[in-house]
Write an enzyme that holds these catalytic residues in place. Structure first.
Site, PDB file in Angstrom:
ATOM      1  N   ASP A 168      24.624  37.788  73.483  1.00 36.75           N
ATOM      2  CA  ASP A 168      25.025  38.737  72.443  1.00 36.75           C
ATOM      3  C   ASP A 168      25.237  39.809  72.704  1.00 36.75           C
ATOM      4  O   ASP A 168      25.246  40.489  73.228  1.00 36.75           O
ATOM      5  CB  ASP A 168      23.491  39.150  71.179  1.00 36.75           C
ATOM      6  CG  ASP A 168      23.571  39.494  70.046  1.00 36.75           C
ATOM      7  OD1 ASP A 168      24.484  40.251  69.881  1.00 36.75           O
ATOM      8  OD2 ASP A 168      23.320  38.702  69.169  1.00 36.75           O
TER       9      ASP A 168
ATOM     10  N   ASP B 183      37.068  39.911  68.728  1.00 35.08           N
ATOM     11  CA  ASP B 183      37.371  39.011  67.961  1.00 35.08           C
ATOM     12  C   ASP B 183      35.818  37.420  68.060  1.00 35.08           C
ATOM     13  O   ASP B 183      36.430  36.727  68.150  1.00 35.08           O
ATOM     14  CB  ASP B 183      38.015  38.099  68.751  1.00 35.08           C
ATOM     15  CG  ASP B 183      38.426  36.824  67.731  1.00 35.08           C
ATOM     16  OD1 ASP B 183      39.094  37.266  67.064  1.00 35.08           O
ATOM     17  OD2 ASP B 183      39.421  36.538  69.058  1.00 35.08           O
TER      18      ASP B 183
END
Length: 262
Positions: free
Chosen positions: A131, A149
């Site tokens: 994460d 992104d």
């Protein structure tokens, strides 16, 4: 929810929480000479030309490469979101002296890396399953360029568009490091996201919008590098191969003009 490349025109959203959205498994679709990564039939997450797998097929990816105007030879590039690996492959091929780390939360996306010809991990390239919000927390001075992104089918996960995350991005950059973020212009909270970036980076930032008024690419700098007048010259640095420069040049002209107006 996974963090990866969006299509040029999906409905952007900064998701309230990852737990509130059921994850969608990625799949690959081929059409003629293109191969695309999807989470649903209507949304393309990433697209590759099978004739030129390292080329940047979507305009927003070429816009994100605008950092080479200011930092043409970064030692370390950190990317959030693998998707089909478009940016990762381009940087790996053409920025041959750069070390590249890509953070991707979804193992199913990583499992498709061979389908998109993403390079194997080696001494200057690696993909990390993590994460990104956790991965960057507490990290300092590790990257010259940070590319965000990180999209899923429902948009940007909430943890990746928070003020706290952008503060962590600031700390992760070295002096004069550049943050590049892909947003979607039509999101109702777009201006709020820019304010969150500005809270960490101050006035050293500018925004470039694509011709379709869909993607917003934001450049923010830890320092004053964005004000360097040399960036307006649009002269190919020795570190950028001619092939890469030809691909990027039309987009770099737009970025240079936009920067002059900021």
């Amino acid at each position: 929810m996974s963090h990866r490349n969006p299509s040029p025109s999906p409905p952007d959203a900064c998701a309230p929480s990852e737990a509130s959205v059921l994850p969608l498994r990625p799949f690959v679709q081929e059409s003629g000479t293109t191969r695309a990564l999807h989470f649903s039939e209507k949304v393309i997450q990433s697209r590759m030309s099978t004739l030129n797998p390292d080329a940047l097929d979507l305009e927003y990816t070429r816009m994100m490469m605008g950092f080479v105007l200011f930092t043409p030879a970064p030692a370390d590039i950190l990317m959030v979101g693998l998707g089909g690996g478009s940016l990762a492959k381009f940087c790996y091929r053409y920025l041959a002296r750069s070390r590249i780390e890509v953070v991707e939360i979804d193992p199913d996306v990583i499992a498709l890396r061979d389908a998109f010809l993403v390079p194997r991990d080696d001494d200057r390239f690696r993909v990390v399953q993590a994460d990104a919000a956790d991965h960057l927390r507490g990290v300092q001075d590790v990257a010259d360029v940070l590319l965000l992104d990180g999209f899923g089918d429902a948009g940007i996960p909430g943890a990746l568009c928070s003020a706290e995350f952008y503060a962590d991005c600031y700390e992760a950059l070295r002096d004069d490091g550049i943050l590049v973020i892909n947003f979607h212009l039509n999101h109702p909270d777009h201006r709020e996201y820019l304010d969150r970036v500005r809270a960490s980076f101050g006035s050293s930032m500018f925004e470039v919008v694509d011709d379709d008024m869909t993607n917003s690419i934001v450049f923010a700098c830890k320092g004053e590098l964005l004000d360097d007048p040399a960036a307006a010259e649009l002269k190919r640095p020795e570190s950028i191969p001619k092939d890469a420069w030809r691909q990027l040049m039309p987009t770099l002209r737009v970025i240079g003009a936009t920067r002059e107006l900021k």
